[in-house]
Write an enzyme that holds these catalytic residues in place. Structure first.
Site, PDB file in Angstrom:
ATOM      1  N   GLY A   1       0.845  -1.197   0.000  1.00 56.70           N
ATOM      2  CA  GLY A   1       0.000   0.000   0.000  1.00 56.70           C
ATOM      3  C   GLY A   1       0.872   1.235   0.000  1.00 56.70           C
ATOM      4  O   GLY A   1       1.906   1.283  -0.677  1.00 56.70           O
TER       5      GLY A   1
ATOM      6  N   HIS B   1       6.092   1.241  11.810  1.00 55.09           N
ATOM      7  CA  HIS B   1       5.441   1.970  12.907  1.00 55.09           C
ATOM      8  C   HIS B   1       5.399   1.003  14.091  1.00 55.09           C
ATOM      9  O   HIS B   1       5.229  -0.208  13.887  1.00 55.09           O
ATOM     10  CB  HIS B   1       4.025   2.379  12.465  1.00 55.09           C
ATOM     11  CG  HIS B   1       3.173   3.018  13.514  1.00 55.09           C
ATOM     12  ND1 HIS B   1       3.621   4.018  14.358  1.00 55.09           N
ATOM     13  CD2 HIS B   1       1.866   2.816  13.848  1.00 55.09           C
ATOM     14  CE1 HIS B   1       2.630   4.397  15.149  1.00 55.09           C
ATOM     15  NE2 HIS B   1       1.560   3.673  14.874  1.00 55.09           N
TER      16      HIS B   1
ATOM     17  N   GLU C   1      -4.438  27.593   0.210  1.00 49.68           N
ATOM     18  CA  GLU C   1      -3.331  28.460   0.636  1.00 49.68           C
ATOM     19  C   GLU C   1      -2.588  27.887   1.850  1.00 49.68           C
ATOM     20  O   GLU C   1      -1.428  28.248   2.095  1.00 49.68           O
ATOM     21  CB  GLU C   1      -3.841  29.885   0.933  1.00 49.68           C
ATOM     22  CG  GLU C   1      -2.690  30.876   1.028  1.00 49.68           C
ATOM     23  CD  GLU C   1      -3.134  32.338   1.132  1.00 49.68           C
ATOM     24  OE1 GLU C   1      -4.314  32.637   0.845  1.00 49.68           O
ATOM     25  OE2 GLU C   1      -2.288  33.165   1.496  1.00 49.68           O
TER      26      GLU C   1
HETATM   27  N1  LIG Z   1       0.547   5.451   5.259  1.00 50.86           N
HETATM   28  C1  LIG Z   1       1.704   5.988   5.608  1.00 50.86           C
HETATM   29  O1  LIG Z   1       2.233   6.853   4.940  1.00 50.86           O
HETATM   30  C2  LIG Z   1       2.439   5.521   6.835  1.00 50.86           C
HETATM   31  C3  LIG Z   1       2.212   4.273   7.354  1.00 50.86           C
HETATM   32  N2  LIG Z   1       3.041   3.783   8.335  1.00 50.86           N
HETATM   33  C4  LIG Z   1       2.842   2.433   8.801  1.00 50.86           C
HETATM   34  O2  LIG Z   1       3.079   1.537   7.715  1.00 50.86           O
HETATM   35  C5  LIG Z   1       2.267   0.372   7.860  1.00 50.86           C
HETATM   36  C6  LIG Z   1       1.419   0.176   6.597  1.00 50.86           C
HETATM   37  O3  LIG Z   1       0.518   1.253   6.507  1.00 50.86           O
HETATM   38  P1  LIG Z   1      -0.019   1.777   5.082  1.00 50.86           P
HETATM   39  O4  LIG Z   1       1.100   1.791   4.095  1.00 50.86           O
HETATM   40  O5  LIG Z   1      -0.763   3.030   5.364  1.00 50.86           O
HETATM   41  O6  LIG Z   1      -1.035   0.615   4.694  1.00 50.86           O
HETATM   42  P2  LIG Z   1      -2.068   0.575   3.463  1.00 50.86           P
HETATM   43  O7  LIG Z   1      -3.425   0.417   4.024  1.00 50.86           O
HETATM   44  O8  LIG Z   1      -1.799   1.692   2.514  1.00 50.86           O
HETATM   45  O9  LIG Z   1      -1.633  -0.775   2.728  1.00 50.86           O
HETATM   46  C7  LIG Z   1      -1.737  -2.000   3.357  1.00 50.86           C
HETATM   47  C8  LIG Z   1      -1.257  -3.085   2.426  1.00 50.86           C
HETATM   48  O10 LIG Z   1      -1.306  -4.328   3.124  1.00 50.86           O
HETATM   49  C9  LIG Z   1      -2.042  -5.253   2.361  1.00 50.86           C
HETATM   50  N3  LIG Z   1      -2.659  -6.229   3.233  1.00 50.86           N
HETATM   51  C10 LIG Z   1      -3.876  -6.193   3.830  1.00 50.86           C
HETATM   52  N4  LIG Z   1      -4.070  -7.333   4.519  1.00 50.86           N
HETATM   53  C11 LIG Z   1      -2.966  -8.089   4.332  1.00 50.86           C
HETATM   54  C12 LIG Z   1      -2.567  -9.391   4.755  1.00 50.86           C
HETATM   55  N5  LIG Z   1      -3.364 -10.136   5.511  1.00 50.86           N
HETATM   56  N6  LIG Z   1      -1.362  -9.855   4.362  1.00 50.86           N
HETATM   57  C13 LIG Z   1      -0.534  -9.110   3.602  1.00 50.86           C
HETATM   58  N7  LIG Z   1      -0.867  -7.876   3.143  1.00 50.86           N
HETATM   59  C14 LIG Z   1      -2.044  -7.390   3.526  1.00 50.86           C
HETATM   60  C15 LIG Z   1      -3.033  -4.394   1.586  1.00 50.86           C
HETATM   61  O11 LIG Z   1      -3.509  -5.109   0.461  1.00 50.86           O
HETATM   62  P3  LIG Z   1      -4.984  -4.889  -0.198  1.00 50.86           P
HETATM   63  O12 LIG Z   1      -4.751  -4.027  -1.382  1.00 50.86           O
HETATM   64  O13 LIG Z   1      -5.437  -6.243  -0.583  1.00 50.86           O
HETATM   65  O14 LIG Z   1      -5.840  -4.253   0.871  1.00 50.86           O
HETATM   66  C16 LIG Z   1      -2.136  -3.242   1.187  1.00 50.86           C
HETATM   67  O15 LIG Z   1      -1.329  -3.594   0.091  1.00 50.86           O
HETATM   68  C17 LIG Z   1       1.453   0.598   9.142  1.00 50.86           C
HETATM   69  O16 LIG Z   1       2.195   0.046  10.200  1.00 50.86           O
HETATM   70  C18 LIG Z   1       1.427   2.118   9.281  1.00 50.86           C
HETATM   71  O17 LIG Z   1       1.233   2.588  10.585  1.00 50.86           O
HETATM   72  C19 LIG Z   1       4.110   4.494   8.816  1.00 50.86           C
HETATM   73  C20 LIG Z   1       4.358   5.752   8.340  1.00 50.86           C
HETATM   74  C21 LIG Z   1       3.480   6.397   7.402  1.00 50.86           C
HETATM   75 MG   LIG Z   2       1.117   7.043  11.791  1.00 48.90          MG
END
Ligand SMILES: NC(=O)C1=CN([C@@H]2O[C@H](COP(=O)(O)OP(=O)(O)OC[C@H]3O[C@@H](n4cnc5c(N)ncnc54)[C@H](OP(=O)(O)O)[C@@H]3O)[C@@H](O)[C@H]2O)C=CC1
Ligand SMILES: [Mg+2]
Ligand SMILES: CC[C@](O)(C(C)=O)C(=O)O
Ligand SMILES: [Mg+2]
EC number: 1.1.1.86
Length: 337
Positions: free
Chosen positions: A27, A109, A232
């Site tokens: 993601g 995280h 802005e």
């Molecule tokens: N978003 C950010 O910018 C930030 C996030 N974090 C941390 O990074 C981590 C990920 O967050 P984030 O990137 O937002 O997550 P997202 O929700 O953007 O992405 C999650 C990913 O995990 C996949 N997924 C869901 N269930 C499973 C599973 N059972 N097994 C394997 N993969 C799975 C999803 O696939 P599917 O497409 O099928 O749903 C998707 O590809 C968290 O710990 C978050 O706190 C840290 C800093 C910033």
């Molecule tokens: Mg956070």
């Protein structure tokens, strides 16, 4: 207390280049880490369920996609970038059975370690590389030759090399171009949750919506209110980002600065600061974590309802119309940059 900040020269890229990395999840953060690791010469594979929507995106980038269990079995460093609430289930089912002596489990995280939702065995390294920015911008900055600062933390150093490994990983995703600070899982988790709730996401969104509502309810045009309170804001924050609040105040008019200094504290009052302290306490004592895990366990109905209310706010419709007329503003978030 001063902290040590590491830059590119403090990290050895060959350390991570010598590992087999599995990125679980593709993601916001997962795609950014995976693509930048690959571009940095790291052997990376993606772990996603067979049914995952993200599979096609990763495959389009030429990445090798396996199931989380297969990727974990193949790798000796597993970075868990699935949603925080899913991580303990993935860990129990797919990762723990595939851990070997000296493997490393990495987090973006600290939520699951800080709140005791995952307890890795003592024979593996447990570390964190947490970018201080949204994943899509982590990738965009890397591609542009820049970087988003990262926090690293070592929860468990089974091999004695966990810090060198975390620094090397941070370098491979561009973090040490901007600066890497060593912290703890507790400090990262509590400051990150507080920051996103009270300031960056919760605080900023509520401030923008309230400002937009006050102006439109008083009869001003929604388009004018949108430019004033949302569009802005980015330009003002850009100046803070470049040179602090002082640089922003240097650039604005003295009329604006006098209004800022005299009216700002009337908006963010002592009562608001008290509420921020309560929010921090809920993070520290685990109240927020329990609420979020229970919300997820119960199907996220309240979360979805609140999301829908946010999406239906009139500022979204106004913004969509105006951004469509500014090609350089409505830049799509892509899985490449
Ligand atoms: N978003 C950010 O910018 C930030 C996030 N974090 C941390 O990074 C981590 C990920 O967050 P984030 O990137 O937002 O997550 P997202 O929700 O953007 O992405 C999650 C990913 O995990 C996949 N997924 C869901 N269930 C499973 C599973 N059972 N097994 C394997 N993969 C799975 C999803 O696939 P599917 O497409 O099928 O749903 C998707 O590809 C968290 O710990 C978050 O706190 C840290 C800093 C910033
Ligand atoms: Mg956070
Ligand atoms: C500010 C939100 C964040 O903490 C982030 C992008 O750093 C997140 O969890 O997404
Ligand atoms: Mg964050």
């Amino acid at each position: 207390m001063s902290v040590e900040i590491f830059y590119d020269d403090d990290a050895d890229i060959s350390v991570i280049q010598g590992r087999k990395v599995a990125v679980i999840g593709y993601g916001s953060q997962g795609h950014a880490h995976a693509l930048s690791l690959r571009d940095s010469g790291v052997d990376v594979r993606i772990g996603l369920p067979e049914t995952s929507k993200s599979r096609a995106k990763a495959e389009e980038e030429g990445l090798r996609v396996l199931t989380p269990a297969e990727a974990s079995a193949e790798a000796d460093l597993i970075m868990i970038l699935a949603p925080d609430t899913a991580q303990r289930h993935i860990y129990a089912k797919d990762i723990a059975p595939n851990l070997n002596d000296g493997d490393a489990i990495f987090f973006g995280h600290g939520f699951n370690i800080r709140y005791g939702l995952i307890t890795p065995p003592s024979n593996v390294d447990v570390a964190m590389v947490a970018p201080k920015g949204p994943g899509h911008l982590v990738r965009r900055q890397f591609v542009d030759g820049k970087g988003v600062p990262c926090l690293i933390a070592i929860e468990q150093d089974a091999t004695g090399t966990a810090q060198a490994l975390a620094l090397s990983y941070a370098k491979a995703i561009g973090g040490s171009r901007a600066g890497v600070i060593k912290t703890t899982f507790t400090e990262e988790t509590e400051t990150d949750l507080f920051g996103e709730q009270a300031v960056l996401c919760g605080g900023a969104s509520a401030l923008v919506q309230a400002g937009f509502e006050v102006l439109t309810e008083a009869g001003y045009a929604p388009e004018v209110a949108y430019f004033e309170c949302l569009h802005e804001l980015k330009l003002i924050v850009d100046l803070m980002y470049e040179g602090g609040i002082a640089r922003m105040r240097y650039s604005i008019s003295d009329t604006a600065e006098f209004g800022d200094l005299t009216r700002g504290p009337r908006v963010i009052t002592a009562a608001v600061k008290e509420e921020m302290k309560k929010i921090l306490t809920e993070v520290q004592d685990g109240t927020f974590a329990r609420e979020w895990v229970a919300e997820d366990d119960n199907g996220r109905a309240n979360y979805r309802k609140l999301q829908q209310e946010g999406e239906a706010h009139p500022i979204e419709e106004t913004g969509k119309k105006l951004r469509a007329l500014m090609s350089w503003v409505d830049r799509p978030i892509t899985e490449t940059a």
